[in-house]
Design an enzyme around this catalytic site. Structure first.
Site, PDB file in Angstrom:
ATOM      1  N   LYS A 116       6.383  13.135   9.555  1.00 25.27           N
ATOM      2  CA  LYS A 116       6.769  11.593   9.550  1.00 25.27           C
ATOM      3  C   LYS A 116       7.045  11.369  10.890  1.00 25.27           C
ATOM      4  O   LYS A 116       6.759  10.345  11.545  1.00 25.27           O
ATOM      5  CB  LYS A 116       7.219  11.171   8.308  1.00 25.27           C
ATOM      6  CG  LYS A 116       6.752  11.236   7.223  1.00 25.27           C
ATOM      7  CD  LYS A 116       7.991  10.836   6.060  1.00 25.27           C
ATOM      8  CE  LYS A 116       7.346  10.760   4.658  1.00 25.27           C
ATOM      9  NZ  LYS A 116       8.297  10.431   3.810  1.00 25.27           N
ATOM     10  N   LYS A 158      15.508  11.118   6.044  1.00 29.78           N
ATOM     11  CA  LYS A 158      14.355  11.277   5.492  1.00 29.78           C
ATOM     12  C   LYS A 158      13.576  12.453   5.625  1.00 29.78           C
ATOM     13  O   LYS A 158      13.965  13.283   6.923  1.00 29.78           O
ATOM     14  CB  LYS A 158      13.348  10.178   6.149  1.00 29.78           C
ATOM     15  CG  LYS A 158      13.718   8.707   6.030  1.00 29.78           C
ATOM     16  CD  LYS A 158      12.749   7.569   6.659  1.00 29.78           C
ATOM     17  CE  LYS A 158      11.476   7.790   5.669  1.00 29.78           C
ATOM     18  NZ  LYS A 158      10.489   6.567   6.038  1.00 29.78           N
ATOM     19  N   GLY A 165      10.447   8.709  -2.297  1.00 33.83           N
ATOM     20  CA  GLY A 165      11.772   8.511  -2.314  1.00 33.83           C
ATOM     21  C   GLY A 165      12.818   9.784  -2.443  1.00 33.83           C
ATOM     22  O   GLY A 165      13.773   9.779  -2.381  1.00 33.83           O
ATOM     23  N   HIS A 208       9.563  -4.372   2.540  1.00 32.29           N
ATOM     24  CA  HIS A 208       8.748  -3.195   2.682  1.00 32.29           C
ATOM     25  C   HIS A 208       7.266  -3.592   2.415  1.00 32.29           C
ATOM     26  O   HIS A 208       6.967  -4.073   1.434  1.00 32.29           O
ATOM     27  CB  HIS A 208       9.065  -2.022   1.494  1.00 32.29           C
ATOM     28  CG  HIS A 208       8.311  -0.689   1.981  1.00 32.29           C
ATOM     29  ND1 HIS A 208       8.878   0.550   1.638  1.00 32.29           N
ATOM     30  CD2 HIS A 208       6.934  -0.366   2.144  1.00 32.29           C
ATOM     31  CE1 HIS A 208       8.034   1.471   1.879  1.00 32.29           C
ATOM     32  NE2 HIS A 208       6.848   0.865   2.164  1.00 32.29           N
ATOM     33  N   LYS A 237       8.814   2.452  -5.426  1.00 35.31           N
ATOM     34  CA  LYS A 237       8.306   1.034  -5.797  1.00 35.31           C
ATOM     35  C   LYS A 237       8.073   0.720  -7.322  1.00 35.31           C
ATOM     36  O   LYS A 237       7.566   1.928  -8.008  1.00 35.31           O
ATOM     37  CB  LYS A 237       6.767   0.959  -5.199  1.00 35.31           C
ATOM     38  CG  LYS A 237       7.017   1.087  -3.710  1.00 35.31           C
ATOM     39  CD  LYS A 237       5.540   1.571  -3.134  1.00 35.31           C
ATOM     40  CE  LYS A 237       5.511   2.187  -1.709  1.00 35.31           C
ATOM     41  NZ  LYS A 237       4.216   2.323  -1.131  1.00 35.31           N
ATOM     42  N   GLU A 275       2.642   2.217   6.304  1.00 37.10           N
ATOM     43  CA  GLU A 275       4.054   1.358   5.833  1.00 37.10           C
ATOM     44  C   GLU A 275       5.006   0.930   6.809  1.00 37.10           C
ATOM     45  O   GLU A 275       5.208   1.660   7.857  1.00 37.10           O
ATOM     46  CB  GLU A 275       4.779   2.536   5.000  1.00 37.10           C
ATOM     47  CG  GLU A 275       3.914   2.824   3.701  1.00 37.10           C
ATOM     48  CD  GLU A 275       4.790   3.520   2.415  1.00 37.10           C
ATOM     49  OE1 GLU A 275       5.807   3.548   2.534  1.00 37.10           O
ATOM     50  OE2 GLU A 275       3.854   3.556   1.501  1.00 37.10           O
ATOM     51  N   GLU A 288       5.815   5.227   8.574  1.00 34.91           N
ATOM     52  CA  GLU A 288       5.035   6.209   8.074  1.00 34.91           C
ATOM     53  C   GLU A 288       3.680   5.722   7.688  1.00 34.91           C
ATOM     54  O   GLU A 288       3.368   5.051   7.197  1.00 34.91           O
ATOM     55  CB  GLU A 288       5.965   7.081   6.827  1.00 34.91           C
ATOM     56  CG  GLU A 288       6.040   6.166   5.430  1.00 34.91           C
ATOM     57  CD  GLU A 288       6.639   7.020   4.492  1.00 34.91           C
ATOM     58  OE1 GLU A 288       8.032   7.015   4.670  1.00 34.91           O
ATOM     59  OE2 GLU A 288       6.206   7.568   3.420  1.00 34.91           O
ATOM     60  N   ARG A 292      -3.759   9.099   1.691  1.00 38.53           N
ATOM     61  CA  ARG A 292      -4.377   9.346   0.500  1.00 38.53           C
ATOM     62  C   ARG A 292      -4.500   7.939  -0.087  1.00 38.53           C
ATOM     63  O   ARG A 292      -3.862   7.015   0.451  1.00 38.53           O
ATOM     64  CB  ARG A 292      -3.309  10.091  -0.548  1.00 38.53           C
ATOM     65  CG  ARG A 292      -1.734   9.400  -0.394  1.00 38.53           C
ATOM     66  CD  ARG A 292      -1.285  10.199  -1.499  1.00 38.53           C
ATOM     67  NE  ARG A 292       0.377  10.311  -1.297  1.00 38.53           N
ATOM     68  CZ  ARG A 292       0.930   8.751  -1.428  1.00 38.53           C
ATOM     69  NH1 ARG A 292       0.433   7.799  -2.195  1.00 38.53           N
ATOM     70  NH2 ARG A 292       2.052   8.683  -1.294  1.00 38.53           N
ATOM     71  N   VAL A 295      -1.011   4.333  -5.338  1.00 33.70           N
ATOM     72  CA  VAL A 295      -0.751   3.943  -6.685  1.00 33.70           C
ATOM     73  C   VAL A 295      -1.080   2.532  -6.749  1.00 33.70           C
ATOM     74  O   VAL A 295      -1.566   2.197  -7.660  1.00 33.70           O
ATOM     75  CB  VAL A 295       0.698   4.378  -7.138  1.00 33.70           C
ATOM     76  CG1 VAL A 295       0.928   3.577  -8.762  1.00 33.70           C
ATOM     77  CG2 VAL A 295       1.179   5.643  -7.263  1.00 33.70           C
TER      78      VAL A 295
END
Length: 481
Positions: A116, A158, A165, A208, A237, A275, A288, A292, A295
């Site tokens: 990241k 992080k 998270g 965010h 989230k 993001e 970051e 992929r 969700v």
């Protein structure tokens, strides 16, 4: 196109991938653990194969088990879904070494974007503004304290790998930082097998916002708009929506266009999500990239009409994108509610147990992505996500109205769920006005939301029935985001 795809995941995303494969006319095999033998994806699969015991480390996280399953079933591609091995460059490389295709960014791309902190520097060099942070990975506690002092408290610890998270902590003092480093390293090592950490400046008031991109292997790319993922608990989230109420149409377009230019310049391939944090003045900062499917991809599907899983598969098969930015038209407003088996009244404790009754909501522009059915036993070994309720409307007000009706119709009995939190959010003035930030739930507290939900009525009983046993401490989880 592929001859057969092995689906290396579980739950609602396994079912979603299965449906996309059928749309493309591609046979699919669902790989499952012993705990998921009776799951809906396995029951509906064209073919299914057991890959190991309930322990994810010996099934969904076992590269040898998954590759062997693909070879035995005659599959020539593996779709990892999200979480588990979906961003593991070592797994993607092993898939390639066995003559199979990894449906996602190729191993060299995953390796390039694995860190990241490294990705932040890479995309920063291609024009994306970034939040002030540590210079490289934290070597030790002394280095962390030195960097935090330079950046200025509060700071966010992080992990370099993973998401969802895990391994993240916000700290406001040197004492808190020293304590958090040990916990974050432990969580990151357990979740991702990598305990390297870095620091970012913490913005107390922020949104965010993420940008969805798709780039084929020939360097042609498009963005599919942005999503607002600011409603979170513990950096995870629970509600996503698009378009974001935080930015004007011009600012949204600028954000998306700059994000797309940066990833193409950096050599990205396949679907990805960048993001950002957006401050109170509308300034955005890259944090970051998720290499992929997300969700929350149905939010974008509802707005654009583009099947993102099918698109992901076609790009991995070597097909050109087939459309331009001008062909991407987003209409209306979409909101997704993550339905989790967790008890908000007891610190969001994960739940397991048998679903005694289940009824999915319906009606115009209402979608429910889930693997639930009456009698399904939720295993205690994995992520608590039960499904996603997605609604669409020509505007945000209509989408919220449809969401209220859908949440009242949703019935899940036998386990405690977070549906009362969602109902409460739809009564919250800040959320309704679109003036919320990432600390909305943490600031008000889950108890306040539950009180508000009770005052609004329980409707169809979707808050869940009897409490079930909590997930065993230390259980393997799916890391989602």
């Amino acid at each position: 196109m592929f001859q057969k795809v092995l689906i290396a995941n579980r739950g609602e995303i396994a079912l979603r991938i299965l449906r996309a494969c059928r749309l493309l006319g591609v046979p699919a095999v669902v790989a499952y653990s012993e705990a998921d033998r009776d799951s809906l994806p396995v029951q509906l699969a064209d073919e299914a194969i057991c890959i190991g015991p309930a322990d994810a480390r010996r099934s969904y996280l076992s590269a040898p088990a998954l590759i062997s399953a693909a070879i035995v079933t005659g599959s020539d591609a593996i779709h990892p879904g999200y979480g588990f091995l979906s961003e593991d460059e070592g797994f993607a490389d092993a898939v390639r070494a066995h003559g199979l295709t990894f449906i996602g960014p190729p191993a060299p791309v995953l390796e390039r974007f694995a860190s990241k902190e490294g990705t932040r520097r890479l995309l920063g060099s291609h024009g994306l503004p970034t939040i002030p942070g540590s210079n490289g990975m934290l070597r030790d506690d002394a280095h962390a304290l030195e960097e935090a002092e330079r950046i200025g408290y509060p700071v966010l610890v992080k992990p370099s790998a993973g998401g969802g998270g895990k391994g993240m902590r916000m700290v406001r003092s040197p004492r808190e930082l020293e304590s958090a480093l040990k916990v974050c390293r432990s969580e990151a090592r357990s979740a991702f097998g990598d305990d390297s950490l870095y620091l970012e400046k913490w913005l107390d008031t922020n949104r965010h916002v993420e940008v969805q991109v798709a780039v084929d292997r020939y360097g042609h790319g498009v963005h599919l708009g942005e999503r607002d993922c600011s409603v979170q608990r513990r950096h995870q989230k629970i509600i996503e929506e698009a378009p974001t109420p935080a930015l004007s149409p011009a600012a949204r377009a600028d954000l998306c266009e700059r994000a797309l230019r940066a990833v193409i310049a950096a050599g990205y391939e396949n679907l990805g999500t960048l993001e950002f944090l957006v401050d109170a003045d509308g300034n955005f900062y890259f944090i970051e990239i998720n290499c992929r499917i997300q969700v929350e991809h149905p939010v974008t599907e509802m707005l654009t009409g583009i099947d993102m899983i099918a698109l992901q598969i076609r790009i991995a098969a070597g097909e050109p994108l087939g459309f331009s930015q001008a062909d991407v038209v987003a209409r209306g407003h979409a909101i997704e509610f993550r339905i989790n088996a967790e008890d908000a009244a007891h610190d969001f404790r994960p739940q397991a147990g048998v679903v005694e009754r289940f009824l999915a909501p319906g009606g115009p522009c209402v979608r429910m992505d889930t693997h639930l059915y009456p009698g399904y036993e939720i295993p205690p070994y994995y992520d608590s996500l039960l499904g996603k309720l997605i609604v669409w409307g020509p505007d945000r007000t209509t989408a919220i109205a449809r969401a209220r009706v859908a949440l009242d119709e949703l019935l899940i009995e036998g386990v405690v769920t977070n549906v009362p939190i969602h109902r409460a959010l739809l009564l919250n003035e800040q959320f309704l006005a679109g003036r919320f930030t990432t600390n909305l739930i943490d600031r008000l507290g889950s108890a306040a939301f539950l009180v508000a939900a009770a005052s609004g009525g329980e409707g169809g009983g979707g808050g869940g029935g009897a409490a079930a046993s909590p997930v065993a401490p230390g259980s393997a989880v799916e890391v989602t985001g």
